[in-house]
Design a protein around this motif. Structure first.
Motif, PDB file in Angstrom:
ATOM      1  N   ALA A 265       0.826  -1.211   0.000  1.00 17.70           N
ATOM      2  CA  ALA A 265       0.000   0.000   0.000  1.00 17.70           C
ATOM      3  C   ALA A 265       0.860   1.260   0.000  1.00 17.70           C
ATOM      4  O   ALA A 265       1.820   1.360   0.771  1.00 17.70           O
TER       5      ALA A 265
ATOM      6  N   GLU B  49       0.391   4.456   1.282  1.00 19.50           N
ATOM      7  CA  GLU B  49      -0.549   5.152   2.162  1.00 19.50           C
ATOM      8  C   GLU B  49      -0.376   6.665   2.125  1.00 19.50           C
ATOM      9  O   GLU B  49      -1.346   7.408   2.229  1.00 19.50           O
ATOM     10  N   ARG B  50       0.860   7.116   1.985  1.00 19.55           N
ATOM     11  CA  ARG B  50       1.108   8.561   1.908  1.00 19.55           C
ATOM     12  C   ARG B  50       2.321   8.796   1.021  1.00 19.55           C
ATOM     13  O   ARG B  50       3.324   8.088   1.126  1.00 19.55           O
TER      14      ARG B  50
ATOM     15  N   ARG C 230       3.294   0.524   3.085  1.00 17.69           N
ATOM     16  CA  ARG C 230       2.995  -0.592   3.986  1.00 17.69           C
ATOM     17  C   ARG C 230       3.071  -1.913   3.227  1.00 17.69           C
ATOM     18  O   ARG C 230       2.416  -2.092   2.191  1.00 17.69           O
TER      19      ARG C 230
END
Length: 488
Positions: free
Chosen positions: A101, A103-104, A117
């Motif tokens: 992932a 995520e940011r 992640r």
């Protein structure tokens, strides 16, 4: 939880192949939410199949050249892998059966940050500009730990039976030719204050934080207000004053390949040294060299200051030396023995410097004792290193690979740490570690597990898209997404 589209594909044994093809074409027609966002990167290479999914949106099949955006969850199938290139130069190889992932991700001036992640499977990564501009701004997390990075190249795997099977299979093959030895790391920084750097000849400067590894050949430098406490594998310690440059010319301890050796070169500045196990067993194997003299060790603690002729060779060596009462820091090499015994060797002559004595070598390169300790030698900014408590197990402790389930890490370059609620361990080039069921990060003793050292999937910084040498690996398919199920 799998998204509906992935669940349907996984259950392909009960769905006609023509229906799967139709499903894939419909998925391709679904509006791509990632296109509306600023791309974080793109798929540089895809072998087999993979999907990406934004929160609240349907999954989409991805292909080489497709954009990846913040929020995407990327999933590779059991017969595929992907290489993803981010806009800051970070590259990641996602192994088969991996879920990852983004995520940011922000790569704009003043807002550099990233949080990735690893949810399942494994990855090989090299970091880019985000971590160079703002060390620590890019993090990788797994279910059990945070992987902290300082500009580096590393592998991470969430392992169970798959890793054990790969490791058993690899035992029948010759070991890889380029497996790095974990004893490349000769020391670590226990404490750091201010700007402390290290550099290998011909390589970029590394900015060091607590736990950072040091290697043979490193030139360690402290800034105007910076200090460092360094611990070596043999439990020697250096407390380094501001504006000091010291090089690790040689270090070997308990190595099957070469005898014990510990050789430092103090180029300028001041340090306090407390020798360890090498000096206790073989004091002749330990030395500190300067421009005007070599310091020999008898198992000891000492303060050293090297300025003026000691550092830059200034002076001709002719005429009378300064009176001891008038000597100052810039006049040469000063050494104060506060534990044990040392000696100064100027090449043509030497002098013992016993406990509480002070030795001096100036431009004439003639070692001698001073009647009293110069005042500036009482004002070292760093404390005596033998007074500092050190967790040697945290610095260098390691245990053998046992095949336990968990998160595994292998460092190809740079400085990485594993951190959980129960502790932290730092890793340098050639070192491997893991976090198991007890949630404690640990360092693995050599040899590196073969599922890490023999990983056949591309190292991202060496990967060249379109390279004809890319092989079919572990049954990974070649060609375009859906090819293996849409060939009717």
């Amino acid at each position: 939880m799998k998204h509906p589209l992935t669940a349907m594909i996984t259950a392909s044994s009960s769905v006609p192949r023509w229906a799967l093809c139709l499903l894939m074409m419909l998925a391709a027609a679904i509006p791509n939410a990632a296109r509306a966002q600023q791309p974080a990167g793109q798929v540089q290479h895809l072998q087999g199949m993979a999907t990406a999914q934004q929160p609240g949106a349907a999954a989409r099949f991805i292909a080489a050249g497709d954009s990846i955006a913040e929020g995407d969850v990327i999933t590779t199938t059991e017969k595929g892998y992907a290489v993803v290139a981010f806009t800051d130069g970070t590259k990641i190889t996602l192994r088969p059966a991996t879920t990852f992932a983004v995520e940011r991700y922000a790569h704009n001036e003043g807002t550099e940050a990233g949080l990735m992640r690893l949810i399942k499977g494994g990855m090989r990564a090299v970091t880019g500009l985000i971590n160079k501009i703002n060390p620590g701004a890019l993090q990788f997390r797994a279910s059990t730990a945070t992987i902290g990075i300082r500009g580096t190249s590393f592998d991470a795997r969430l392992c169970n039976e798959d890793c054990r099977s790969e490791d058993r299979a690899a035992q029948s093959r010759p070991p890889p030719a380029a497996v790095l030895a974990s004893d490349l790391v000769v020391a670590r920084l226990i404490k750091v204050s201010g700007d402390v750097t290290a550099q290998q000849e011909g390589k970029p400067v590394r900015h060091l934080l607590e736990g950072a590894p040091l290697y043979m050949g490193d030139a360690l430098q402290t800034g105007p207000d910076a200090t460092a406490l360094v611990g070596f594998r043999d439990q020697s310690r250096l407390a380094v004053n501001p504006q000091t440059l010291v090089r690790i010319n040689g270090f070997s301890y308990s190595s099957a390949r070469q005898p014990n050796n510990f050789a430092l070169q103090l180029l300028h500045g001041g340090l306090r040294m407390f020798t360890g196990l090498i000096a206790k067993a073989q004091p002749q194997a330990v030395s500190v060299r300067t421009l005007v003299a070599t310091i020999g060790i008898r198992g000891t603690g000492m303060d050293i200051s090297c300025e003026g002729p000691c550092a830059d060779g200034a002076g001709t060596g002719e005429g009378a030396s300064p009176a001891p009462a008038l000597l100052a820091a810039g006049d040469g090499l000063f050494m104060h023995t506060w534990l044990g015994l040392t000696f100064l060797d100027g090449g043509g002559s030497s002098v013992d410097v016993p406990l509480d004595a002070v030795g001096f070598v100036g431009a004439d390169r003639m070692p001698r004792l001073l009647a009293a300790l110069p005042e500036f030698m009482n004002s070292f900014k760093v404390p005596r290193p033998d007074m500092e408590s050190v967790d040697w197990d945290a610095l260098f402790g390691a245990q053998a690979y046992s095949g336990e389930d968990g998160l595994y890490l292998f460092v190809r370059d740079g400085h990485v740490f594993l951190e959980t609620a129960n502790g932290r361990r730092d890793f340098g080039v050639g070192e491997a570690g893991f976090v198991g069921g007890d949630n404690l990060p640990r360092r693995l003793a050599p040899p590196v597990p073969r599922f890490l050292s023999d990983d056949p999937f591309p190292i991202p910084e060496l990967f060249v898209s379109g390279d004809k040498r890319i092989l079919q690996l572990f049954g990974a398919t070649l060609g375009q997404p859906g090819q293996e199920i849409c060939r009717l």
